[in-house]
Every structure is written in C-alpha cells, then in structure tokens.
Design a protein around this motif. Sequence first.
Motif, PDB file in Angstrom:
ATOM      1  N   GLU A  41       1.065  -1.353  -0.387  1.00 26.50           N
ATOM      2  CA  GLU A  41       0.200  -0.331   0.054  1.00 26.50           C
ATOM      3  C   GLU A  41       1.436   1.173  -0.573  1.00 26.50           C
ATOM      4  N   ASN A  44       2.474   1.929  -3.018  1.00 32.72           N
ATOM      5  CA  ASN A  44       1.575   2.097  -3.975  1.00 32.72           C
ATOM      6  C   ASN A  44       1.056   3.680  -4.136  1.00 32.72           C
ATOM      7  N   ARG A  46       1.118   7.366  -4.246  1.00 31.19           N
ATOM      8  CA  ARG A  46       1.853   8.450  -5.094  1.00 31.19           C
ATOM      9  C   ARG A  46       2.353   9.114  -3.587  1.00 31.19           C
TER      10      ARG A  46
END
Length: 147
Positions: A41, A44, A46
């Motif tokens: 998590e 991923n 950004r």
Amino acid sequence: MEFAIREIRREDLPDLLRLYTYLHDNPYPVIDQHIESMWLEILNDRNHHILLGHANGVLVSSCVVVTVPNLTRGQRPYALVENVVTHPDFRRHGYGLRILTAAKEIAVRGNCYKIMLMTGSKKQSILDFYKKAGYSSDEKTAFIQRL
C-alpha cells in the motif's frame, strides 16, 4: 564517506524495519501478510514517500514525507514528516539534515504550502536539530489524541 538518498524499493523493507528499531526502541516485527500488505500500500501511494540515506551503501538514515491534498490555501497540499531516524553509530554527520532537506524538496516539488513535523522529544539537542533543519516551534501548538 559517500552518502546517497533515494526513495524506497520493494526489497528495502527488512533493512528499513531494522533501522526503525532505533526509533523509540521499536522492536523488529515478524514480516507477515499484514506488514507485506501495508508495505505494498505504501509503495503504491504516490503521496507517500520513504527516503533512505545510505553511507557507503549502508542504510543509516530515513524519514517519511506524505503530501496531503487540500481544499484550502489556494488548494495547495501540505506535507507531513514522520519517522525521522538515523542509526546511532552515524549520528552527528549531517545525514539526518540531508534526509530532511530531501523531504523538503519533495514538498516543494508537490507545491505544498507547508511541512509539519512533530517530535515527542524534550531533549534540547533534538529540538536544535529540527530548528537547524528549518522547522519552527513558535507558530503552532500541536495536540495529539492517542487511539
């Protein structure tokens, strides 16, 4: 000594967790499905950045900087800095300051209007470290509610 800063990679988890043992005497956890899921998590997201500082290839320093979208202040995001840590054997070499400078660069690139950082430390040396990195304790009052 050569010092390089980069963002995390998937394979960095064990080394990062080892470094975190120097943060509030945090124990090294068993890397189970829950931690793996959380790690993916983070990787991923950004807006979630974990910076690693390596001295001669050895992980010695890290911090987290998260940018948060915001509907005020001209719709500019803000940044939160957390989990600032340097291995005790490598403190007082400027590595922590360099990690915080890299975190600031991420916030600037993200058009953040401010960076917030809190410390629970009352040690003058720690407070001076954050002031040297450009943080002020004069502008705001922090409150925490433990859950």
